[in-house]
Structures are given as structure tokens and as C-alpha cells.
Design a protein around this motif. Structure first.
Motif, short mmCIF file in Angstrom:
data_model
loop_
_atom_site.label_atom_id
_atom_site.label_comp_id
_atom_site.label_asym_id
_atom_site.label_seq_id
_atom_site.Cartn_x
_atom_site.Cartn_y
_atom_site.Cartn_z
N GLU A 79 -13.43 -3.59 -3.03
CA GLU A 79 -13.61 -3.79 -1.59
C GLU A 79 -12.71 -4.93 -1.09
OE1 GLU A 79 -17.61 -4.10 -0.18
OE2 GLU A 79 -18.26 -2.43 -1.44
N PHE A 80 -12.67 -6.02 -1.85
CA PHE A 80 -11.82 -7.15 -1.47
C PHE A 80 -10.36 -6.72 -1.41
CE2 PHE A 80 -8.81 -10.31 -3.05
CZ PHE A 80 -8.92 -11.28 -2.06
N TRP A 81 -9.89 -6.02 -2.45
CA TRP A 81 -8.48 -5.64 -2.51
C TRP A 81 -8.12 -4.61 -1.45
CZ3 TRP A 81 -5.22 -8.77 -4.33
CH2 TRP A 81 -5.57 -9.61 -5.37
N LEU A 82 -9.02 -3.67 -1.18
CA LEU A 82 -8.76 -2.69 -0.14
C LEU A 82 -8.58 -3.38 1.21
CD1 LEU A 82 -8.49 0.23 0.79
CD2 LEU A 82 -10.98 0.31 1.03
N SER A 83 -9.47 -4.32 1.51
CA SER A 83 -9.36 -5.09 2.75
C SER A 83 -8.06 -5.89 2.79
CB SER A 83 -10.57 -6.03 2.88
OG SER A 83 -10.40 -6.91 3.95
N LYS A 84 -7.71 -6.51 1.68
CA LYS A 84 -6.49 -7.33 1.59
C LYS A 84 -5.25 -6.47 1.84
CE LYS A 84 -4.07 -10.90 -0.30
NZ LYS A 84 -3.57 -11.80 0.70
N ILE A 85 -5.18 -5.31 1.20
CA ILE A 85 -4.00 -4.45 1.34
C ILE A 85 -3.92 -3.90 2.76
CG2 ILE A 85 -2.85 -2.36 0.51
CD1 ILE A 85 -3.00 -4.81 -1.48
N GLU A 86 -5.06 -3.50 3.33
CA GLU A 86 -5.06 -3.00 4.71
C GLU A 86 -4.59 -4.09 5.68
OE1 GLU A 86 -9.02 -1.49 5.17
OE2 GLU A 86 -8.44 0.50 4.43
N THR A 120 -1.74 1.82 -6.67
CA THR A 120 -2.94 2.06 -7.45
C THR A 120 -3.99 1.10 -6.92
OG1 THR A 120 -2.28 0.44 -9.11
CG2 THR A 120 -1.71 2.74 -9.56
N TRP A 121 -5.23 1.51 -6.90
CA TRP A 121 -6.29 0.64 -6.39
C TRP A 121 -7.03 0.03 -7.56
CZ3 TRP A 121 -5.57 -0.61 -1.69
CH2 TRP A 121 -5.06 0.30 -0.77
N GLY A 175 0.79 -1.22 0.00
CA GLY A 175 0.00 0.00 0.00
C GLY A 175 0.83 1.27 0.00
N CYS A 176 1.90 1.26 -0.76
CA CYS A 176 2.79 2.43 -0.82
C CYS A 176 1.99 3.69 -1.15
CB CYS A 176 3.86 2.19 -1.89
SG CYS A 176 4.85 3.65 -2.26
N PRO A 177 2.06 4.72 -0.29
CA PRO A 177 1.29 5.94 -0.54
C PRO A 177 1.75 6.70 -1.79
CG PRO A 177 2.65 6.21 1.41
CD PRO A 177 2.81 4.79 0.96
N LEU A 178 2.98 6.49 -2.24
CA LEU A 178 3.49 7.19 -3.41
C LEU A 178 3.16 6.50 -4.73
CD1 LEU A 178 7.04 8.14 -2.10
CD2 LEU A 178 5.01 9.60 -2.22
N HIS A 179 3.17 5.15 -4.74
CA HIS A 179 3.09 4.43 -6.00
C HIS A 179 1.90 3.48 -6.14
CE1 HIS A 179 7.47 5.18 -5.28
NE2 HIS A 179 7.25 5.83 -6.40
#
Length: 127
Positions: free
Chosen positions: A89-96, A82-83, A76-80
Motif C-alpha cells: 500500500e505504501f509503495w503503490l501510493s508512493k509510485i502514484e 513490478t509491485w 511506474g512503467c507499465p511495461l517493466h
């Protein structure tokens, strides 16, 4: 899984995910080259503790340090980062979960390095 059945949302996504490497990625190789140049010796893709399924990208067993190197997407690099637009929703949960998870290895120090980390800084911190 057969080629006909797939968990991927599209054939393009399936090709992309299958092309992702599990080891010997560019960031791993850069950090390993720098470590080797500095005279550090290590194991690659090894379990720090035999009873734990997770392997470390770089392992210093004598110093009890396990290094995990993630791509910008996975940590979840804030600089690079991409979502993904599909199944977001699945990927956001996975990355978090990836960001929050700290590898638990009894007696081992942990170092997480991202794709955009400076390989010199990572190799410095393994002293």
C-alpha cells in the motif's frame, strides 16, 4: 541511522535499497553520452533554482530545461514495473505520487525520461 536500526522490512531489502545509486545510473549515463555525442553541453545533478531542494539529473540552464531520469520502478512503467509484495500500500501510493508529480520550477521546462526511454529521443527533445 545505525546498522542495527533500520526502516527496511528485511535485511535483504535494506541491502537492495542501499545498493541503489542516486546518480550516474546506466540510463543517465546512456542519455548523457548521447547528448555529449550530439554536441550538447549540460550540468549534472544540479538544482535548477537554488532555493529548491530537488536536483535535476541533467540541466540545461541557458535553455531552462531540467531533465529527470527515473527507473521503471519509480515512474511506474507499465511495461517493466513490478509491485513490491511487502508494504505494498505504501509503495503503490508512493509510485502514484511520483507519476502525478511534475517538478515545479519557475521558468523551467521539464522533461521526465524513464529507464526504458530511448536515449536518442530524449536527447532530440532538448533542442
Amino acid at each position: 541511522m545505525s546498522d542495527d536500526a533500520s526502516w527496511a522490512s528485511t535485511p535483504g531489502v535494506r541491502r537492495s535499497m542501499r545498493a541503489n545509486r542516486g546518480r550516474d545510473t546506466s540510463p543517465e549515463l546512456a542519455i548523457r553520452r548521447e547528448l555529449h555525442r550530439r554536441g550538447r553541453r549540460y550540468f549534472v545533478n544540479r538544482r535548477p533554482v537554488p532555493t529548491i531542494r530537488r536536483t535535476s539529473d541533467i540541466l540545461f540552464p541557458r535553455k531552462k530545461v531540467a531533465v529527470l531520469i527515473d527507473g521503471c520502478f519509480w515512474h511506474g512503467c507499465p511495461l517493466h514495473r513490478t509491485w513490491p509484495k511487502t508494504n505494498s500500500e505504501f509503495w503503490l501510493s508512493k509510485i502514484e505520487t511520483n507519476i502525478a508529480r511534475t517538478p515545479r520550477r519557475p521558468g523551467f521546462g521539464r522533461k521526465r525520461a524513464g529507464e526504458c526511454s530511448d536515449s536518442g529521443n530524449t536527447s532530440q527533445s532538448t533542442r
